[in-house]
Design a protein around this motif. Sequence first.
Motif, PDB file in Angstrom:
ATOM      1  N   SER A   1      -0.343 -10.466 -10.746  1.00 56.05           N
ATOM      2  CA  SER A   1      -0.079 -10.585 -12.178  1.00 56.05           C
ATOM      3  C   SER A   1      -0.862  -9.530 -12.957  1.00 56.05           C
ATOM      4  N   ARG A   2      -2.113  -9.332 -12.573  1.00 51.13           N
ATOM      5  CA  ARG A   2      -2.933  -8.300 -13.243  1.00 51.13           C
ATOM      6  C   ARG A   2      -2.360  -6.904 -13.026  1.00 51.13           C
ATOM      7  N   PHE A   3      -1.691  -6.688 -11.893  1.00 49.58           N
ATOM      8  CA  PHE A   3      -1.074  -5.388 -11.611  1.00 49.58           C
ATOM      9  C   PHE A   3       0.261  -5.216 -12.333  1.00 49.58           C
ATOM     10  N   GLY A   4       0.732  -6.273 -12.993  1.00 49.89           N
ATOM     11  CA  GLY A   4       1.987  -6.179 -13.742  1.00 49.89           C
ATOM     12  C   GLY A   4       3.188  -6.778 -13.047  1.00 49.89           C
ATOM     13  N   VAL A   5       2.981  -7.454 -11.932  1.00 47.05           N
ATOM     14  CA  VAL A   5       4.100  -8.095 -11.233  1.00 47.05           C
ATOM     15  C   VAL A   5       4.541  -9.314 -12.041  1.00 47.05           C
ATOM     16  N   ARG A   6       5.819  -9.395 -12.311  1.00 47.92           N
ATOM     17  CA  ARG A   6       6.407 -10.492 -13.079  1.00 47.92           C
ATOM     18  C   ARG A   6       7.302 -11.332 -12.178  1.00 47.92           C
ATOM     19  N   PRO A   7       7.557 -12.577 -12.568  1.00 47.39           N
ATOM     20  CA  PRO A   7       8.397 -13.447 -11.733  1.00 47.39           C
ATOM     21  C   PRO A   7       9.748 -12.830 -11.349  1.00 47.39           C
ATOM     22  N   SER A   8      10.327 -12.036 -12.222  1.00 45.31           N
ATOM     23  CA  SER A   8      11.634 -11.429 -11.928  1.00 45.31           C
ATOM     24  C   SER A   8      11.577 -10.445 -10.760  1.00 45.31           C
ATOM     25  N   MET A   9      10.384 -10.027 -10.382  1.00 45.97           N
ATOM     26  CA  MET A   9      10.249  -9.058  -9.298  1.00 45.97           C
ATOM     27  C   MET A   9      10.203  -9.711  -7.915  1.00 45.97           C
ATOM     28  N   TYR A  10      10.010 -11.025  -7.887  1.00 41.21           N
ATOM     29  CA  TYR A  10       9.928 -11.709  -6.600  1.00 41.21           C
ATOM     30  C   TYR A  10      11.299 -11.818  -5.926  1.00 41.21           C
ATOM     31  N   GLY A  11      12.345 -11.967  -6.693  1.00 41.38           N
ATOM     32  CA  GLY A  11      13.695 -12.077  -6.128  1.00 41.38           C
ATOM     33  C   GLY A  11      14.090 -10.869  -5.298  1.00 41.38           C
ATOM     34  N   PRO A  12      13.915  -9.650  -5.817  1.00 39.77           N
ATOM     35  CA  PRO A  12      14.252  -8.471  -5.012  1.00 39.77           C
ATOM     36  C   PRO A  12      13.421  -8.366  -3.724  1.00 39.77           C
ATOM     37  N   MET A  13      12.183  -8.834  -3.758  1.00 39.44           N
ATOM     38  CA  MET A  13      11.371  -8.818  -2.534  1.00 39.44           C
ATOM     39  C   MET A  13      11.932  -9.804  -1.512  1.00 39.44           C
ATOM     40  N   ARG A  14      12.437 -10.938  -1.990  1.00 35.29           N
ATOM     41  CA  ARG A  14      13.075 -11.924  -1.105  1.00 35.29           C
ATOM     42  C   ARG A  14      14.300 -11.304  -0.450  1.00 35.29           C
ATOM     43  N   THR A  15      15.114 -10.655  -1.276  1.00 37.10           N
ATOM     44  CA  THR A  15      16.327 -10.018  -0.770  1.00 37.10           C
ATOM     45  C   THR A  15      15.983  -8.960   0.268  1.00 37.10           C
ATOM     46  N   ALA A  16      14.963  -8.150  -0.018  1.00 39.79           N
ATOM     47  CA  ALA A  16      14.559  -7.093   0.912  1.00 39.79           C
ATOM     48  C   ALA A  16      14.098  -7.681   2.243  1.00 39.79           C
ATOM     49  N   LEU A  17      13.327  -8.760   2.176  1.00 39.32           N
ATOM     50  CA  LEU A  17      12.860  -9.406   3.409  1.00 39.32           C
ATOM     51  C   LEU A  17      14.029  -9.925   4.231  1.00 39.32           C
ATOM     52  N   ILE A  18      14.921 -10.666   3.588  1.00 36.75           N
ATOM     53  CA  ILE A  18      16.064 -11.252   4.300  1.00 36.75           C
ATOM     54  C   ILE A  18      16.963 -10.160   4.876  1.00 36.75           C
ATOM     55  N   GLU A  19      17.239  -9.121   4.102  1.00 35.51           N
ATOM     56  CA  GLU A  19      18.105  -8.045   4.587  1.00 35.51           C
ATOM     57  C   GLU A  19      17.462  -7.290   5.746  1.00 35.51           C
ATOM     58  N   THR A  20      16.157  -7.102   5.682  1.00 34.90           N
ATOM     59  CA  THR A  20      15.450  -6.418   6.765  1.00 34.90           C
ATOM     60  C   THR A  20      15.506  -7.248   8.045  1.00 34.90           C
ATOM     61  N   LEU A  21      15.267  -8.552   7.911  1.00 31.45           N
ATOM     62  CA  LEU A  21      15.341  -9.425   9.082  1.00 31.45           C
ATOM     63  C   LEU A  21      16.748  -9.444   9.665  1.00 31.45           C
ATOM     64  N   GLU A  22      17.758  -9.464   8.801  1.00 30.24           N
ATOM     65  CA  GLU A  22      19.152  -9.433   9.280  1.00 30.24           C
ATOM     66  C   GLU A  22      19.427  -8.147  10.051  1.00 30.24           C
ATOM     67  N   GLU A  23      18.926  -7.044   9.512  1.00 30.06           N
ATOM     68  CA  GLU A  23      19.152  -5.749  10.147  1.00 30.06           C
ATOM     69  C   GLU A  23      18.460  -5.670  11.509  1.00 30.06           C
ATOM     70  N   ILE A  24      17.228  -6.145  11.575  1.00 30.39           N
ATOM     71  CA  ILE A  24      16.457  -6.057  12.808  1.00 30.39           C
ATOM     72  C   ILE A  24      16.940  -7.048  13.861  1.00 30.39           C
ATOM     73  N   LEU A  25      17.214  -8.281  13.441  1.00 29.30           N
ATOM     74  CA  LEU A  25      17.550  -9.335  14.397  1.00 29.30           C
ATOM     75  C   LEU A  25      19.030  -9.427  14.727  1.00 29.30           C
ATOM     76  N   GLY A  26      19.878  -8.886  13.892  1.00 24.82           N
ATOM     77  CA  GLY A  26      21.317  -8.909  14.163  1.00 24.82           C
ATOM     78  C   GLY A  26      21.852 -10.323  14.330  1.00 24.82           C
ATOM     79  N   ASP A  27      22.591 -10.551  15.413  1.00 28.49           N
ATOM     80  CA  ASP A  27      23.213 -11.857  15.660  1.00 28.49           C
ATOM     81  C   ASP A  27      22.205 -12.981  15.872  1.00 28.49           C
ATOM     82  N   LYS A  28      20.973 -12.628  16.213  1.00 28.97           N
ATOM     83  CA  LYS A  28      19.936 -13.641  16.417  1.00 28.97           C
ATOM     84  C   LYS A  28      19.473 -14.243  15.086  1.00 28.97           C
ATOM     85  N   PHE A  29      19.804 -13.584  13.992  1.00 26.37           N
ATOM     86  CA  PHE A  29      19.427 -14.086  12.664  1.00 26.37           C
ATOM     87  C   PHE A  29      20.536 -15.027  12.185  1.00 26.37           C
TER      88      PHE A  29
END
Length: 119
Positions: free
Chosen positions: A64-92
Amino acid sequence: MEPSAVQVFSFHKNQEIDEKFLGSPRVVLHATHYMQMIDRAIDLLGPDIETLTVILAELGERHSRFGVRPSMYGPMRTALIETLEEILGDKFTDECKLSWAQMYDAIAYDMMWSGLKSL
């Protein structure tokens, strides 16, 4: 990277979000810390949940002190899920995806709550 999120990085100096920026040592270091925190959070689930809650509260306040706002957490969630999908493929599987999403949402909620309280 989400354009609004790049503004949080003090070293970006209005730099374009391109391969050079995304591959820069500081962005790579942040990505590494992000994945280490996710790994640590998973390790602390269960018997060490109180420790995890304290860590997430401190992390949320710092972000929060660095300027991170709640609206920024959603894109990080998307990035995590998409990265896991890409790496794990059908296992995800759908079940695996749901579990990761729920875990991330719990982490993000604790961090956002603490971050908002510190404003």
